[in-house]
Design a protein around this motif. Structure first.
Motif, mmCIF file in Angstrom:
data_model
loop_
_atom_site.group_PDB
_atom_site.id
_atom_site.type_symbol
_atom_site.label_atom_id
_atom_site.label_comp_id
_atom_site.label_asym_id
_atom_site.label_seq_id
_atom_site.Cartn_x
_atom_site.Cartn_y
_atom_site.Cartn_z
ATOM 1 N N GLY B 517 0.828 -1.203 0.000
ATOM 2 C CA GLY B 517 0.000 0.000 0.000
ATOM 3 C C GLY B 517 0.869 1.262 0.000
ATOM 4 O O GLY B 517 0.566 2.243 -0.679
ATOM 5 N N ASP B 518 1.958 1.233 0.755
ATOM 6 C CA ASP B 518 2.879 2.380 0.779
ATOM 7 C C ASP B 518 3.473 2.609 -0.609
ATOM 8 O O ASP B 518 3.607 3.744 -1.066
ATOM 9 C CB ASP B 518 4.024 2.141 1.776
ATOM 10 N N LEU B 519 3.828 1.500 -1.277
ATOM 11 C CA LEU B 519 4.404 1.617 -2.612
ATOM 12 C C LEU B 519 3.376 2.225 -3.579
ATOM 13 O O LEU B 519 3.710 3.113 -4.363
ATOM 14 C CB LEU B 519 4.876 0.247 -3.118
ATOM 15 N N ASP B 520 2.135 1.754 -3.473
ATOM 16 C CA ASP B 520 1.093 2.301 -4.353
ATOM 17 C C ASP B 520 0.927 3.801 -4.124
ATOM 18 O O ASP B 520 0.786 4.575 -5.067
ATOM 19 C CB ASP B 520 -0.244 1.586 -4.113
ATOM 20 N N ARG B 521 0.949 4.204 -2.874
ATOM 21 C CA ARG B 521 0.801 5.637 -2.581
ATOM 22 C C ARG B 521 2.018 6.417 -3.081
ATOM 23 O O ARG B 521 1.899 7.543 -3.557
ATOM 24 C CB ARG B 521 0.577 5.860 -1.086
ATOM 25 N N ALA B 522 3.198 5.805 -2.981
ATOM 26 C CA ALA B 522 4.410 6.480 -3.474
ATOM 27 C C ALA B 522 4.320 6.673 -4.992
ATOM 28 O O ALA B 522 4.726 7.711 -5.523
ATOM 29 C CB ALA B 522 5.653 5.677 -3.105
ATOM 30 N N ILE B 523 3.770 5.668 -5.671
ATOM 31 C CA ILE B 523 3.639 5.785 -7.131
ATOM 32 C C ILE B 523 2.657 6.914 -7.477
ATOM 33 O O ILE B 523 2.886 7.689 -8.403
ATOM 34 C CB ILE B 523 3.203 4.436 -7.740
ATOM 35 N N GLU B 524 1.604 7.021 -6.694
ATOM 36 C CA GLU B 524 0.662 8.120 -6.944
ATOM 37 C C GLU B 524 1.348 9.472 -6.702
ATOM 38 O O GLU B 524 1.147 10.443 -7.438
ATOM 39 C CB GLU B 524 -0.574 8.004 -6.056
ATOM 40 N N MET B 525 2.195 9.500 -5.673
ATOM 41 C CA MET B 525 2.920 10.745 -5.408
ATOM 42 C C MET B 525 3.867 11.067 -6.568
ATOM 43 O O MET B 525 4.017 12.225 -6.964
ATOM 44 C CB MET B 525 3.687 10.638 -4.095
ATOM 45 N N CYS B 526 4.486 10.033 -7.129
ATOM 46 C CA CYS B 526 5.366 10.235 -8.289
ATOM 47 C C CYS B 526 4.586 10.905 -9.411
ATOM 48 O O CYS B 526 5.103 11.791 -10.098
ATOM 49 C CB CYS B 526 5.915 8.905 -8.796
ATOM 50 N N ASP B 527 3.353 10.483 -9.596
ATOM 51 C CA ASP B 527 2.523 11.048 -10.646
ATOM 52 C C ASP B 527 2.314 12.551 -10.410
ATOM 53 O O ASP B 527 2.406 13.362 -11.332
ATOM 54 C CB ASP B 527 1.178 10.306 -10.671
ATOM 55 N N THR B 528 2.058 12.920 -9.158
ATOM 56 C CA THR B 528 1.877 14.337 -8.836
ATOM 57 C C THR B 528 3.169 15.115 -9.060
ATOM 58 O O THR B 528 3.166 16.195 -9.647
ATOM 59 C CB THR B 528 1.401 14.488 -7.379
ATOM 60 N N ILE B 529 4.284 14.548 -8.616
ATOM 61 C CA ILE B 529 5.562 15.257 -8.759
ATOM 62 C C ILE B 529 5.871 15.470 -10.246
ATOM 63 O O ILE B 529 6.252 16.560 -10.681
ATOM 64 C CB ILE B 529 6.707 14.469 -8.078
ATOM 65 N N ARG B 530 5.672 14.423 -11.036
ATOM 66 C CA ARG B 530 6.004 14.506 -12.467
ATOM 67 C C ARG B 530 5.115 15.485 -13.226
ATOM 68 O O ARG B 530 5.553 16.172 -14.126
ATOM 69 C CB ARG B 530 5.846 13.133 -13.123
ATOM 70 N N ASN B 531 3.843 15.474 -12.860
ATOM 71 C CA ASN B 531 2.898 16.273 -13.643
ATOM 72 C C ASN B 531 2.749 17.709 -13.163
ATOM 73 O O ASN B 531 2.179 18.535 -13.863
ATOM 74 C CB ASN B 531 1.534 15.585 -13.674
#
Lengths: 235, 590, 179
Positions: B517-531
């Motif tokens: 779950g932490d990894l999934d949330r980190a990936i979502e955060m990556c999406d925010t950082i990138r975009n």
């Protein structure tokens, strides 16, 4: 700058609006009555794109609406679930970066950070709190800074330089250590700031604030207690 | 000291002119003389350069190699980038701490030595490395440290100490960039009787693309700049290669600076510039003397300066400006900000530098390597150039190869070469993974070794780091993300806060504490950082996580905690702290 | 229809959220028709002894006892709802997070201006403090969050009735508040 006479049209979420060349996207949207969430932007100051809350999708790519010049035929996405999630994440990052304790805060209900969070439906910040150690500077007789609430929007920096003509505020350091600098010594009491300065009135979280004004308006009847934040008025 | 400061500042400003763009020169000079920039000097610098003190302070506190706090007479900046750590920088650091009796970040009580860490400084092929004051030290091992520290304490000339000096390490020259036969002015002579438009056409026909990694067509960039209106046009050479694992420009500037300057001169001819600037990273300050001599030689030979060859109307000169320690300054608009004497915060785009760049004028900012190729294109022709590389990526590429290889160094390869071929060439057996393009690039495992170095497949600025078998790749991905957090300029929230939060996630991941779950949330955060990020730093900062997850998901599978939900903080440590504060034994097994 | 089993709990906070729950006034009569309370300060039941449908918790996590009880709530409740600023962010107690714990304790129990012959409490009966005050989600998975300090009775009523009806709670603008 390009002249503002040329009429152009663009669409935001499928709604066609008109604007003038030379406008930014956020200006065109504001003029058309379409709200794009934002934090660091202020209508009386040039845009700087710090908070990225006004991120929109323009012709398929992302960018900050506050700095993006409009162009004829632009296709803009704004009020979408994807963008609002991204914005909520940015707001949550902003919350955990500082120390924002709404229950004890004297400006609760009158804070743009809180208001945008309300409008975007944030229940709480979900990232781990960074709990930075931040200073409160009360060295000036009329104005103080509670840096716990500073979100690095840079409004004070711009207003002090461009409107007050004093250049009292700037930045120091980089990355997560970046902070607002107050001249060289970080003591407001050693500056020429006055309570009437534009820099003091534009702070979105009122971390830069005039003394002896707290609780003049009681909690519950403040700007954003009953009405969501929307398009700001120009002064 | 205050009077001496004042006098020094006055003298520099007198030489350079009372212009805010010179604040970096003044700050560097004060820093060199006093070891740091006292707060008391800030208002003086500001007054002389007609800036506000808060602007000067902003600029000074931004750069990693400038300090407003006193530093030791000798500052040891040990590089703790990924390759350096692979090669034993940790043991070297321990040896420095042992020998000096202080920790990194501190200064000895006698004010003699300060220990600091620094990011990759372009010596990964000779790691571990350090800059001691301005002198580069390479191949440092713990046994050498005692001798180095003794030498410093004895006040010996640093260049005489063991470990000092840099090997150029060109392993494989190619046909275009390291072709040594090019005469001074050989390309410039080809411009005789050729119009600016014709020269531009030649560059466009060559299909040459920017070597920094983004691959923007060089001809298109020149054309945009040439056609943009402005009082002046500028040509800037970006010699601030800060991508971890890259050092090709160091070798290029040392071996073939003539061709670099030749390329800049051609660019100047095309776009109509009279002024060129080389922005040299502080870590390469030791190359400055050499570059100044090459420039002088070119002026003497009439290929630089007031009248270039017989073109009565074409004058162009180049000056060198040196940075002060920052990764993000490698971004072209940040570099321009830095040249203008400000913090290296990338600008909002549009407008692009080709429209409004240095001093708001149309400006080309290009990689050292790009200018070198441009000179070759003009000398030998677009057709010849296109005979190398692939259709979409003509020409050759310099790779800075480091990590677990037998022959680290610089290799000039043709675009289109497979990663497997490069691995064979450099002597890397059983490579587990390759990090291509540095921290902002991508991590590929053996499944991707048939892929090609080319803009249409795997583009790169040139960093090529090999992770051998047994290396903990995720630990290095963690270090890359930590690097981004440290180098973020802090301008925008997604990068400033996002990289810090992502870095904390990577800490937990590597420690085996993160859940799915932490990894999934980190990936979502990556999406925010990138975009949402404003510039390339934020946009690429999640790459170490995302690209390694794509190429080696099994590493993550093994590392994730089996718990469905894990505490987001170190519960044991917090309870121990609480127990200690109350002077009680810590509770067990919570 | 069988009544839903509800448990409520409190960690570090002021109990204000429970007070706000009582502010649902006459709707409490409706509520008792729908639910049965298990472990809760309302009925003073201390331990869980059956599976609970909905757990409602207020307060942040600041000591070892909070950790233990919060984990028990997670283990025994099908749905766990965190209510109020403290449970969601650490709240006012988390204001100590920027000050080292020992310094806080010394100020409160040793060096404070009103302290006479002070000492940092070290009775083994007292739970050991965590270095920082945490929101509940830092320790266990939380299914729903109702912010507010305290959340208004209307917000809590909306949350409860939604969960009892098996739908997602939807808070109006007036109900979603952090203060």
């Amino acid at each position: 700058m390009s002249d503002r006479n040329e009429r152009i049209t663009l669409t935001i979420d499928g709604v066609e609006i008109s604007g003038e060349s030379g406008m930014t996207l956020i200006e065109a949207a504001d003029a058309a009555g379409i709200y794009i969430p934002r934090l660091c932007h202020h209508p009386d100051l040039p845009p700087t794109g710090h908070c990225r809350v006004c991120t929109v999708t323009v012709n398929g790519g992302n960018g900050a609406a506050c700095t993006r010049p409009v162009a004829d035929g632009m296709v803009v996405e704004n009020d979408t679930e994807r963008l609002n999630t991204l914005r909520r994440n940015l707001i949550e990052m902003t919350f955990v970066e500082g120390n924002h304790y709404c229950p004890e805060c004297e400006v609760s209900g009158d804070c743009e950070l809180q208001a945008v969070a309300y409008r975007l439906g944030m229940t709480a910040p979900h990232y781990p709190a960074l709990n930075p150690e931040r200073e409160i500077d009360g060295s000036h007789p009329d104005v103080f800074i509670d840096r716990n609430r500073c979100i690095l929007c840079g409004r004070c920096v711009r207003a002090s330089a461009l409107i007050d003509g004093k250049s009292i505020f700037g930045y120091k350091y980089r990355g997560i250590h970046k902070a607002v600098a107050v001249v060289v010594t970080d003591r407001l009491g050693e500056t020429e700031i006055e309570a009437t300065d534009k820099a003091v009135s534009v702070c979105p979280t009122q971390c830069l604030r005039v003394k002896r004004r707290g609780f003049r308006t009681p909690l519950g009847s403040r700007r954003f207690d009953r009405e969501p934040i929307g398009i700001p008025e120009r002064e | 000291m205050v009077q001496e400061q004042e006098a020094l500042i006055e003298r520099i400003v007198h030489d350079l002119g009372p212009d805010g763009t010179h604040v970096m020169d003044v700050a560097r000079a004060v820093s060199k003389r006093f070891g740091y920039i006292p707060n008391s000097a800030i208002p003086t610098i500001a007054r002389h350069l007609q800036l506000s003190p808060v602007e000067v302070r902003d600029m000074i506190t931004f750069y990693g190699h400038l300090s407003t706090d006193p530093l030791g007479t000798t500052v040891v900046r040990l590089c703790n980038a990924v390759v350096e750590n692979m090669m034993g920088a940790g043991e070297v650091a321990a040896a420095f701490e042992r020998e000096t009796g202080i920790r990194f970040g501190e200064t000895t009580s006698d004010g003699e030595i300060s220990l600091r860490y620094t990011a990759c400084m372009g010596l990964s092929d000779q790691a571990p490395s350090a800059l001691i004051n301005d002198v580069p030290f390479t191949g440092i091992h713990p046994e050498l440290v005692q001798e180095i520290v003794r030498g410093i304490r004895a006040g010996l000339n640093l260049t005489t100490l063991p470990g000092s000096g840099v090997r150029h390490n060109l392993k494989k020259p190619g046909e275009i960039i390291f072709r040594r036969s090019m005469e001074h002015g050989a390309a410039i002579d080809k411009l005789l009787g050729v119009s600016r438009e014709e020269a531009l056409e030649e560059i466009k026909r060559s299909g040459m693309r920017g070597a920094g990694g983004a691959g923007f067509p060089a001809g298109k960039k020149w054309e945009l700049c040439k056609n943009a209106s402005g009082d002046k046009h500028y040509v800037i050479c970006n010699a601030d290669e800060g991508e971890p694992g890259t050092f090709k420009d160091r070798v290029l500037l040392a071996y073939n600076a003539h061709q670099v300057f030749e390329g800049m001169t051609i660019a100047a001819y095309v776009v109509g510039a009279t002024e060129g600037i080389v922005y040299l990273r502080d870590e390469y300050d030791y190359l400055r003397g050499h570059l100044e001599r090459v420039l002088e030689e070119r002026r003497e030979k009439g290929v630089l300066g007031d009248t270039i060859r017989s073109y009565q109307k074409f004058s162009f000169d180049i000056r060198i400006e040196v940075g002060a320690g920052s990764y993000v300054v490698g971004e072209e608009s940040a570099l321009i900000e830095s040249l203008e004497g400000k913090r290296a915060a990338p600008r909002e785009r549009p407008p692009f530098p080709v429209q409004r760049g240095y001093l708001s004028q149309p400006t080309i900012v290009s990689n050292v390597e790009t200018f070198t190729s441009a000179a070759a294109v003009i000398e030998r022709g677009a057709e010849w150039f296109r005979s190398f590389g692939t259709d979409k990526s003509p020409g050759t590429k310099l790779l800075s190869v480091s990590g677990d290889v037998q022959q680290p160094g610089v290799y000039e390869i043709e675009y289109g070469t497979t990663i497997r071929t490069v691995l064979h060439l450099v002597g890397a057996r059983n490579a587990q993974a390759v990090q291509i393009g540095g921290a902002s690039g991508r991590c590929l495992s053996s499944g991707g070794f048939e892929r090609r170095i080319a803009f249409e497949d795997v583009p790169t600025g040139g960093s090529f780091i090999v992770f051998g078998p047994g290396r903990d790749v995720l630990e290095y991905m963690r270090q890359f993300i930590e690097f981004f957090a440290e180098e973020s300029c802090g301008w925008c929230t997604p990068c400033r806060v996002g990289t810090t939060l992502l870095s904390r996630f990577m800490d937990r991941l590597v420690a085996g504490e993160a859940t799915r779950g932490d990894l999934d949330r980190a990936i979502e955060m990556c999406d925010t950082i990138r975009n949402a990020s404003r510039c390339g730093l934020g946009i690429t900062a999640p790459n170490p996580l995302l690209t390694s997850l794509e190429s080696m998901p099994e590493l993550y599978e093994r590392r994730l905690s089996a718990e469905s939900y894990a505490p987001q903080f170190d519960l044991g440590a917090e309870l121990r702290a609480g127990a200690a504060a109350a002077n009680r034994p810590a509770p067990q097994g919570m | 229809m069988a009544k839903s089993i509800v448990a409520t709990g409190h960690f570090t906070g002021c109990f204000g959220c429970h007070m706000s729950l009582l502010d649902i006034d006459e709707r409490i009569l409706e509520l008792v028709e729908l639910v049965e309370f298990d472990k809760s300060p309302i009925n003073d039941k201390k331990e869980f002894d059956r599976p609970v449908d909905i757990g409602i918790i207020e307060g942040g996590v600041s000591n070892e006892e909070n950790v233990e009880v919060l984990r028990a709530f997670r283990a025994n409740c099908r749905i766990l709802v965190a209510i109020g600023a403290c449970a969601l962010t650490g709240g006012v107690p988390a204001m100590r997070n920027t000050v080292p714990l020992r310094e806080c304790l010394e100020e409160a129990f040793v060096t404070g201006p009103t302290v006479v012959d002070g000492m940092i409490p070290n009775d083994p009966e007292l739970p050991i403090l965590l270095e920082r005050v945490h929101p509940c989600r830092d320790l266990v998975k939380i299914d729903y969050e109702i912010p507010g300090c305290p959340p208004s009775a209307d917000a809590l009523w909306e949350a409860l009735s939604a969960l009892l009806e098996g739908r997602e709670p939807v808070l109006s603008y007036e109900q979603l508040k952090y203060d």
